[in-house]
Scaffold this active site. Structure first.
Site, PDB file in Angstrom:
ATOM      1  N   ASP A 181       4.604   0.618   3.989  1.00 24.58           N
ATOM      2  CA  ASP A 181       4.478  -0.612   4.770  1.00 24.58           C
ATOM      3  C   ASP A 181       4.255  -1.797   3.822  1.00 24.58           C
ATOM      4  OD1 ASP A 181       1.905  -0.178   3.859  1.00 24.58           O
ATOM      5  OD2 ASP A 181       1.121   0.441   5.800  1.00 24.58           O
TER       6      ASP A 181
ATOM      7  N   TYR B 285      -8.300   2.308   6.697  1.00 22.38           N
ATOM      8  CA  TYR B 285      -9.046   2.656   5.491  1.00 22.38           C
ATOM      9  C   TYR B 285     -10.529   2.341   5.671  1.00 22.38           C
ATOM     10  CZ  TYR B 285      -4.650   3.190   2.962  1.00 22.38           C
ATOM     11  OH  TYR B 285      -3.417   3.610   2.552  1.00 22.38           O
TER      12      TYR B 285
ATOM     13  N   GLU C  23       5.750   9.953   3.583  1.00 21.50           N
ATOM     14  CA  GLU C  23       5.345   8.612   3.132  1.00 21.50           C
ATOM     15  C   GLU C  23       4.604   8.702   1.798  1.00 21.50           C
ATOM     16  OE1 GLU C  23       3.450   4.479   4.868  1.00 21.50           O
ATOM     17  OE2 GLU C  23       2.762   6.373   5.729  1.00 21.50           O
TER      18      GLU C  23
ATOM     19  N   ASP D 297       0.790  -1.224   0.000  1.00 22.40           N
ATOM     20  CA  ASP D 297       0.000   0.000   0.000  1.00 22.40           C
ATOM     21  C   ASP D 297       0.828   1.284   0.000  1.00 22.40           C
ATOM     22  OD1 ASP D 297      -2.438   1.621   0.431  1.00 22.40           O
ATOM     23  OD2 ASP D 297      -1.548   1.953   2.397  1.00 22.40           O
TER      24      ASP D 297
END
Length: 615
Positions: A80, A229, A470, A77
């Site tokens: 990670d 999510y 990120e 994703d």
């Protein structure tokens, strides 16, 4: 440890360097090519032989096995190693929408092959995750346990539990978005692989039916997804199935459920993996523009009104209900990974400008009218900000420009490659030895769009600053179509070159030399040149550019080349199973007089190139 990192930094510097400085004209074509590299860095499973991101290796080769299903593949994703179904489905939808909407633009950049490969890496996984009509495996891995470890995907020790949706554990939002992804992908593949396109549609229809018949939010069924999510639901699956099939049943579904599912009741100021209303509203606005006398015109006009609410909010003409902006002009929706909202909104504005132009229409906002070109110009300003035209003068797209983040919050990028450091890096060891080290990442993760600056254009390049450093799949996916459109609309003729150049010297030595073809009566001619050179570690490296020109009177396809004496990296050609044999991307046909270019980098003399075969 320092010598290892330094050695790896040398190989990274040789592999790829910056494209243009932030002060020079933008090369959106280079941004497309760079962005596509990110998806190769995020691949899970068994990597293909033509993998271009060499610091990655095979990983998670037993996903799903303990539960009797093959879930190997797909995408990690973000920084990670969890495979979350919802953002992955949105990613595929956006990649496919770009490939279908801007097919000509992407093909013109010679990037359609890589774009379709990026889509298919996702869709092949989704097909595995949908083994039965009413079953969808929604997630592999657990966010909590994964985030407690800092290790490479190739070393993973965290649990790889898989979670599924079925009759008893429904997830209409995820199943519907996955149906949308497959339907959109079927459109992208239709001109190139009709049988695969048909297969995607079969699964899309089954998933849509599953989503409709068994209602529920997926994060209610999969608790481990809730804090990472969750989603709002609307009619995306039906809308994409209508576009892919022309079946009025799906359009009627979007009409009949327009109010209950929020399509015409929600006016929004963002478009993302979790809030997809604006995307559906824009798509259904096109349906109205294409057929103003549709029997569903009254509802479609309400969809369009909401699409224009979103549009007007982005361009600051929505009577005060506007998207916030930073002092430097960037749309600002959320403090955490704001760039993902910028990229998706910019893509949507570019698409809507195309629809409006085709219909000779404009947007009437509370504070004035906006022409299609005005929408595209504003979207361009956001793209330019991403690429370096901002108060910090840095590119937030890693690998593009002279300056970009080097401490990206990404496990694989921050730890030496498995090919360099072959011993395993443990869960806690990764934090101690790599996460906290002050040096930049040993692996440059090209194409990663980081979270970006705060509301005041401030940015702190630190691995621990995950809100800003990120990257995510869903942030990068809209960039392929978006930057392709910008290159077509604003790129100067010849401003894009299908290459990944090294750091140019101030006065690169250039030469031009025609190489006689080795193949008898070869239809192509090679033109070599050195376009840049640079010094690193006491050695001089050269960027070699090779133009292949069709000098015959017939189209040339399936061209295979033998390339000998090459010691560095090569871009623009696809390696075959045979040693030293390369081919043009499978979509590439050289018409009479047309050209194709590839690039390689090495420290020695030019490689020897000859034709092996062609049709």
């Amino acid at each position: 440890m320092k010598s290892l990192a330094a050695g790896f930094a040398v190989s990274a510097a040789i592999l790829i360097s910056s494209s243009v400085s932030s002060s020079s004209a933008m090369s959106y074509g280079d941004a497309v090519e760079t962005s596509l590299m990110f998806f190769e860095a995020q691949r899970s499973g068994k990597l293909p032989t033509d993998q271009r991101v060499k610091w990655r290796g095979d990983s998670a080769l037993r996903d799903g096995f303990s539960q009797g299903v093959d879930l190997v593949g797909g995408y990690y994703d973000a920084g990670d190693h969890v495979k979350f179904g919802l953002p992955m489905a949105f990613t595929v939808t956006m990649l496919a929408w770009g490939a279908a909407e801007f097919r000509k633009e992407i093909a013109g950049l010679n990037q359609m092959d890589h774009a379709l490969r990026a889509i298919r890496w996702g869709t092949d996984y989704i097909l595995k995750a949908h083994p039965q009509p009413d079953v969808l495996w929604a997630q592999v891995g657990d966010g909590n346990s994964d985030h407690y470890c800092w290790e490479r995907a190739e070393d993973m020790t965290t649990p790889r539990n898989a979670y599924k949706l079925d009759h008893e554990n429904p997830g209409s939002d995820l199943a519907g978005e996955t149906a949308a992804a497959l339907a959109a992908a079927s459109l992208a593949f239709r001109p190139y692989n009709s049988s695969y396109s048909d297969l995607l549609l079969v699964h899309a229809k089954q998933l849509f039916s599953f989503a409709d018949r068994f209602r529920g939010q997926y994060d209610d069924s999969i608790e481990s997804a809730q804090q990472f999510y969750s989603s709002t639901s609307c009619c995306g699956g039906a809308t994409w199935l209508y576009r892919a099939t022309g079946d009025q049943t799906y359009l009627k579904y979007a009409i009949d459920n327009a109010g209950s599912m929020g399509g015409i009741s929600w006016g929004v100021k963002e478009f993302s993996w979790d809030t997809k209303y604006a995307g559906v509203q824009v798509l259904l606005s096109k349906v109205l523009m294409d057929n103003p006398h549709s029997p569903y015109a009254s509802i479609l006009k309400q969809y369009q009104a909401k699409a224009e609410y979103f549009t007007c909010a982005c361009v600051q003409k929505n009577d005060g209900y506007n998207v916030n902006r930073t002092p430097g002009g960037l749309m600002y929706m959320h403090y955490w990974n704001n760039m993902q909202y910028v990229s998706s909104a910019s893509f949507l504005l570019a698409v809507y400008s195309v629809y409006l132009s085709a219909s000779k229409a404009k947007v009437t906002c509370p504070n004035g009218q906006v022409q299609p070109q005005g929408l595209l110009d504003f979207a361009k300003s956001q793209g330019d900000y991403i690429l370096g035209k901002n108060p910090k003068s840095i590119s937030y797209l890693v690998g593009y420009g002279q300056s970009y983040p080097t401490h990206v919050h990404h496990r694989g990028a921050s730890i030496a490659s498995i090919s360099v450091l072959q011993s395993a890096v443990g869960c806690v060891q990764g934090f101690d030895a790599w996460f906290h080290r002050p040096e930049g990442n040993p692996n440059v993760i090209y194409g990663a769009l980081v979270g970006g600056p705060d509301k005041n254009d401030g940015f702190y390049d630190d691995r621990s600053n995950y809100e800003q450093t990120e990257p995510t799949l869903s942030a990068c996916a809209p960039l392929i179509g978006f930057f392709s459109k910008l290159q077509s609309a604003y790129g100067a003729p010849g401003s894009y070159q299908d290459q990944r150049p090294g750091t140019p010297s101030t006065s690169p030595g250039s030469y031009s030399q025609k190489t006689p073809p080795a193949y008898t009566e070869s239809p192509v001619q090679f033109l070599h040149s050195i376009t840049s050179s640079w010094n690193h570690g006491g050695a001089t490296y050269y960027q070699h550019q090779v133009i292949i020109k069709n000098i015959s009177q017939k189209s040339v396809s399936d061209l295979k080349l033998q390339i000998e004496n090459i010691s560095g990296s090569l871009w623009g050609l696809t390696p075959t199973q045979e040693k030293n044999i390369y081919q043009l991307p499978y979509l590439q046909v050289l018409k009479p007089g047309s050209q194709y270019m590839f690039v390689y980098v090495q420290g020695g003399p030019q490689a020897k190139i000859s034709v092996v075969s062609y049709h």
